[in-house]
Design an enzyme around this catalytic site. Structure first.
Site, PDB file in Angstrom:
ATOM      1  N   SER A  14       0.801  -1.228   0.000  1.00 19.99           N
ATOM      2  CA  SER A  14       0.000   0.000   0.000  1.00 19.99           C
ATOM      3  C   SER A  14       0.830   1.272   0.000  1.00 19.99           C
ATOM      4  O   SER A  14       0.386   2.315  -0.446  1.00 19.99           O
ATOM      5  CB  SER A  14      -0.937   0.005   1.217  1.00 19.99           C
ATOM      6  OG  SER A  14      -0.183  -0.158   2.394  1.00 19.99           O
ATOM      7  N   ASP A  64      -4.078  -9.903   7.257  1.00 19.95           N
ATOM      8  CA  ASP A  64      -2.969  -9.930   8.223  1.00 19.95           C
ATOM      9  C   ASP A  64      -2.044 -11.095   7.861  1.00 19.95           C
ATOM     10  O   ASP A  64      -2.439 -12.263   7.978  1.00 19.95           O
ATOM     11  CB  ASP A  64      -3.544 -10.107   9.629  1.00 19.95           C
ATOM     12  CG  ASP A  64      -2.468 -10.081  10.692  1.00 19.95           C
ATOM     13  OD1 ASP A  64      -1.273  -9.971  10.341  1.00 19.95           O
ATOM     14  OD2 ASP A  64      -2.827 -10.173  11.883  1.00 19.95           O
ATOM     15  N   VAL A  65      -0.821 -10.764   7.446  1.00 22.60           N
ATOM     16  CA  VAL A  65       0.089 -11.839   7.008  1.00 22.60           C
ATOM     17  C   VAL A  65       0.455 -12.790   8.145  1.00 22.60           C
ATOM     18  O   VAL A  65       0.950 -13.884   7.888  1.00 22.60           O
ATOM     19  CB  VAL A  65       1.392 -11.293   6.369  1.00 22.60           C
ATOM     20  CG1 VAL A  65       1.144 -10.684   5.015  1.00 22.60           C
ATOM     21  CG2 VAL A  65       2.126 -10.346   7.295  1.00 22.60           C
ATOM     22  N   ASN A  91       7.242  -8.295   1.898  1.00 24.69           N
ATOM     23  CA  ASN A  91       7.671  -6.928   2.223  1.00 24.69           C
ATOM     24  C   ASN A  91       7.000  -6.370   3.485  1.00 24.69           C
ATOM     25  O   ASN A  91       7.542  -5.463   4.113  1.00 24.69           O
ATOM     26  CB  ASN A  91       7.373  -6.021   1.019  1.00 24.69           C
ATOM     27  CG  ASN A  91       7.477  -4.554   1.373  1.00 24.69           C
ATOM     28  OD1 ASN A  91       8.569  -4.002   1.487  1.00 24.69           O
ATOM     29  ND2 ASN A  91       6.331  -3.907   1.591  1.00 24.69           N
ATOM     30  N   SER A 143      16.614  -6.281   6.685  1.00 24.47           N
ATOM     31  CA  SER A 143      17.048  -4.928   7.058  1.00 24.47           C
ATOM     32  C   SER A 143      18.503  -4.965   7.480  1.00 24.47           C
ATOM     33  O   SER A 143      18.981  -5.977   7.997  1.00 24.47           O
ATOM     34  CB  SER A 143      16.212  -4.415   8.231  1.00 24.47           C
ATOM     35  OG  SER A 143      16.804  -3.258   8.779  1.00 24.47           O
ATOM     36  N   TYR A 156      12.668  -6.223  16.356  1.00 23.21           N
ATOM     37  CA  TYR A 156      12.725  -5.990  14.898  1.00 23.21           C
ATOM     38  C   TYR A 156      13.998  -6.611  14.307  1.00 23.21           C
ATOM     39  O   TYR A 156      13.954  -7.293  13.272  1.00 23.21           O
ATOM     40  CB  TYR A 156      12.679  -4.478  14.646  1.00 23.21           C
ATOM     41  CG  TYR A 156      12.692  -4.061  13.200  1.00 23.21           C
ATOM     42  CD1 TYR A 156      11.531  -4.103  12.427  1.00 23.21           C
ATOM     43  CD2 TYR A 156      13.860  -3.591  12.600  1.00 23.21           C
ATOM     44  CE1 TYR A 156      11.543  -3.688  11.098  1.00 23.21           C
ATOM     45  CE2 TYR A 156      13.879  -3.171  11.276  1.00 23.21           C
ATOM     46  CZ  TYR A 156      12.715  -3.227  10.535  1.00 23.21           C
ATOM     47  OH  TYR A 156      12.739  -2.819   9.218  1.00 23.21           O
ATOM     48  N   ALA A 158      15.787  -9.026  15.473  1.00 23.69           N
ATOM     49  CA  ALA A 158      15.703 -10.497  15.510  1.00 23.69           C
ATOM     50  C   ALA A 158      14.850 -11.003  14.347  1.00 23.69           C
ATOM     51  O   ALA A 158      15.191 -11.996  13.691  1.00 23.69           O
ATOM     52  CB  ALA A 158      15.110 -10.948  16.845  1.00 23.69           C
ATOM     53  N   LYS A 160      14.402  -9.552  11.477  1.00 21.62           N
ATOM     54  CA  LYS A 160      15.066  -9.321  10.190  1.00 21.62           C
ATOM     55  C   LYS A 160      16.286 -10.225  10.019  1.00 21.62           C
ATOM     56  O   LYS A 160      16.618 -10.620   8.896  1.00 21.62           O
ATOM     57  CB  LYS A 160      15.436  -7.841  10.050  1.00 21.62           C
ATOM     58  CG  LYS A 160      14.212  -6.919   9.978  1.00 21.62           C
ATOM     59  CD  LYS A 160      13.318  -7.273   8.802  1.00 21.62           C
ATOM     60  CE  LYS A 160      12.154  -6.333   8.605  1.00 21.62           C
ATOM     61  NZ  LYS A 160      11.329  -6.664   7.430  1.00 21.62           N
ATOM     62  N   ILE A 189      15.723   4.058   4.609  1.00 23.87           N
ATOM     63  CA  ILE A 189      14.960   4.412   3.403  1.00 23.87           C
ATOM     64  C   ILE A 189      13.853   5.409   3.764  1.00 23.87           C
ATOM     65  O   ILE A 189      13.222   5.288   4.825  1.00 23.87           O
ATOM     66  CB  ILE A 189      14.353   3.142   2.751  1.00 23.87           C
ATOM     67  CG1 ILE A 189      15.425   2.049   2.539  1.00 23.87           C
ATOM     68  CG2 ILE A 189      13.668   3.496   1.423  1.00 23.87           C
ATOM     69  CD1 ILE A 189      16.591   2.421   1.645  1.00 23.87           C
TER      70      ILE A 189
HETATM   71  P1  NAP Z   1       5.750   1.143   5.649  1.00 16.85           P
HETATM   72  O1  NAP Z   1       5.726   2.343   4.759  1.00 16.85           O
HETATM   73  O2  NAP Z   1       5.342   1.287   7.081  1.00 16.85           O
HETATM   74  O3  NAP Z   1       4.879  -0.022   4.948  1.00 16.85           O
HETATM   75  C1  NAP Z   1       4.661  -1.244   5.603  1.00 16.85           C
HETATM   76  C2  NAP Z   1       3.700  -2.074   4.792  1.00 16.85           C
HETATM   77  O4  NAP Z   1       3.424  -3.297   5.516  1.00 16.85           O
HETATM   78  C3  NAP Z   1       2.353  -1.388   4.589  1.00 16.85           C
HETATM   79  O5  NAP Z   1       1.891  -1.656   3.283  1.00 16.85           O
HETATM   80  C4  NAP Z   1       1.443  -2.067   5.620  1.00 16.85           C
HETATM   81  O6  NAP Z   1       0.086  -2.094   5.246  1.00 16.85           O
HETATM   82  C5  NAP Z   1       2.016  -3.484   5.598  1.00 16.85           C
HETATM   83  N1  NAP Z   1       1.644  -4.231   6.793  1.00 16.85           N
HETATM   84  C6  NAP Z   1       1.865  -3.903   8.081  1.00 16.85           C
HETATM   85  N2  NAP Z   1       1.380  -4.851   8.893  1.00 16.85           N
HETATM   86  C7  NAP Z   1       0.827  -5.800   8.101  1.00 16.85           C
HETATM   87  C8  NAP Z   1       0.167  -7.044   8.343  1.00 16.85           C
HETATM   88  N3  NAP Z   1      -0.025  -7.497   9.583  1.00 16.85           N
HETATM   89  N4  NAP Z   1      -0.272  -7.764   7.268  1.00 16.85           N
HETATM   90  C9  NAP Z   1      -0.076  -7.312   6.013  1.00 16.85           C
HETATM   91  N5  NAP Z   1       0.544  -6.167   5.712  1.00 16.85           N
HETATM   92  C10 NAP Z   1       0.989  -5.420   6.752  1.00 16.85           C
HETATM   93  O7  NAP Z   1       7.206   0.498   5.696  1.00 16.85           O
HETATM   94  P2  NAP Z   1       8.415   0.499   4.652  1.00 16.85           P
HETATM   95  O8  NAP Z   1       9.432   1.402   5.183  1.00 16.85           O
HETATM   96  O9  NAP Z   1       7.924   0.643   3.260  1.00 16.85           O
HETATM   97  O10 NAP Z   1       8.933  -0.997   4.900  1.00 16.85           O
HETATM   98  C11 NAP Z   1       8.723  -2.062   3.991  1.00 16.85           C
HETATM   99  C12 NAP Z   1       9.634  -3.210   4.417  1.00 16.85           C
HETATM  100  O11 NAP Z   1      10.987  -2.783   4.363  1.00 16.85           O
HETATM  101  C13 NAP Z   1       9.391  -3.687   5.852  1.00 16.85           C
HETATM  102  O12 NAP Z   1       9.551  -5.080   5.936  1.00 16.85           O
HETATM  103  C14 NAP Z   1      10.486  -2.986   6.632  1.00 16.85           C
HETATM  104  O13 NAP Z   1      10.806  -3.669   7.810  1.00 16.85           O
HETATM  105  C15 NAP Z   1      11.612  -3.024   5.610  1.00 16.85           C
HETATM  106  N6  NAP Z   1      12.665  -2.041   5.820  1.00 16.85           N
HETATM  107  C16 NAP Z   1      12.395  -0.700   5.784  1.00 16.85           C
HETATM  108  C17 NAP Z   1      13.426   0.201   5.978  1.00 16.85           C
HETATM  109  C18 NAP Z   1      13.226   1.684   5.938  1.00 16.85           C
HETATM  110  O14 NAP Z   1      14.198   2.415   6.215  1.00 16.85           O
HETATM  111  N7  NAP Z   1      12.061   2.184   5.610  1.00 16.85           N
HETATM  112  C19 NAP Z   1      14.715  -0.266   6.232  1.00 16.85           C
HETATM  113  C20 NAP Z   1      14.958  -1.626   6.258  1.00 16.85           C
HETATM  114  C21 NAP Z   1      13.915  -2.496   6.055  1.00 16.85           C
HETATM  115  P3  NAP Z   1      -0.917  -0.915   5.778  1.00 16.85           P
HETATM  116  O15 NAP Z   1      -0.406   0.357   5.210  1.00 16.85           O
HETATM  117  O16 NAP Z   1      -2.239  -1.286   5.241  1.00 16.85           O
HETATM  118  O17 NAP Z   1      -0.832  -0.963   7.269  1.00 16.85           O
END
Ligand code: NAP
Length: 248
Positions: A14, A64-65, A91, A143, A156, A158, A160, A189
């Site tokens: 999303s 919910d995954v 993701n 991550s 978190y 753990a 990742k 990011i």
């Molecule tokens: P984000 O903008 O918060 O997006 C998270 C996504 O996960 C949203 O689409 C959310 O859906 C979905 N989600 C959350 N809980 C869920 C559930 N129980 N079931 C299904 N979907 C669920 O985060 P992001 O920064 O894009 O992160 C994406 C991935 O990259 C994550 O795994 C995060 O840990 C990883 N990551 C991010 C960063 C960073 O710096 N941003 C760094 C390293 C790793 P809704 O919007 O509907 O809640």
């Protein structure tokens, strides 16, 4: 299967990195199903519109995954509707930050359930179909924190680090079945997840990034897309870091 006809499932599509991944696959005309979870569907509707405006066959589902049964049923429906499943991108992710001394059992369980069990649930359901067609790509978002740890993120980190071990194990098991499994480990990011960080934590990270800037979701999506492409046919069990040099 030409890349333009592939069926791609992206969890958490999303917004943020997940949305960028959907849009990257859309550039090749793939058929896209993405999951979201927030009861407020605004972000998911926006992603869906962006895909449909590009003429992409796309759908989304609120799910919910971390629910094994719901995920299993969802993948059955996807395969029935789209007659196949070529790429899974794990993701979805959440943070439930707290210093370890204050971290509650609930904070631990929530982060592990969505980030790690969610990837298990989706891969388990997807692999059943991929094994039959003797092809498939599984890419899971880990991550940098899973590699180097982080204050306030024991849960978190753990989850990742778990993604890395999980990916390498299934890569070994599925290699002879035509299925590859890889992980992408982003650094810092520019998404909602990091925009909500306290300024002190943001500055701490920024000071450690040799490239001196945060990454953009598109820079992660590009690597995910490539891992799912023909060009990455001999790559499995790898963790690719996308972090501007934060960890090397
Ligand atoms: P984000 O903008 O918060 O997006 C998270 C996504 O996960 C949203 O689409 C959310 O859906 C979905 N989600 C959350 N809980 C869920 C559930 N129980 N079931 C299904 N979907 C669920 O985060 P992001 O920064 O894009 O992160 C994406 C991935 O990259 C994550 O795994 C995060 O840990 C990883 N990551 C991010 C960063 C960073 O710096 N941003 C760094 C390293 C790793 P809704 O919007 O509907 O809640």
């Amino acid at each position: 299967m030409p890349e333009s006809k592939r069926v791609v499932v992206v969890t958490g599509g999303s917004k943020g990195i997940g949305r960028a991944i959907c849009l990257r696959f859309a550039r090749e005309g793939a058929r896209i199903v993405f999951l979201h979870y927030d009861p407020d569907d605004v972000a998911a509707d926006e992603t869906l519109k962006l895909l449909q405006d590009r003429g992409i066959e796309a759908t989304t589902k609120k799910l919910d995954v971390s629910s094994f049964a719901d995920v299993e049923e969802f993948f059955r429906e996807v395969v029935e509707e789209f007659q196949g499943l070529d790429v899974l991108v794990n993701n979805s992710g959440i943070t439930r930050d707290a210093l370890f001394l204050r971290m509650s059992e609930d904070q631990w369980d929530q982060a592990l359930s969505v980030n790690l069990k969610g990837a298990f649930n989706c891969a388990k359901a997807a692999v059943r179909f991929m094994v039959k067609q003797r092809s498939g790509r599984i890419i899971s978002i880990s991550s940098v924190v899973g590699q180097i740890g982080n204050i306030g993120q024991a849960n978190y980190a753990a989850s990742k680090a778990g993604i890395m071990g999980f990916t390498k194990s299934i890569a070994r098991e599925l290699a002879t079945r035509g299925i590859t499994a890889n992980a992408v480990a982003p650094g810092f990011i520019n998404t909602e997840m990091t925009r909500n960080l306290p300024e002190k934590a943001r500055d701490f990270f920024l000071n450690q990034i040799p490239m001196g800037r945060v990454g953009e979701p598109e820079e992660v999506a590009e690597v995910v897309y490539w891992l799912a492409s023909e060009g990455a046919s001999y790559i499995t069990g790898q963790v690719i870091h996308v972090n501007g040099g934060l960890y090397m």
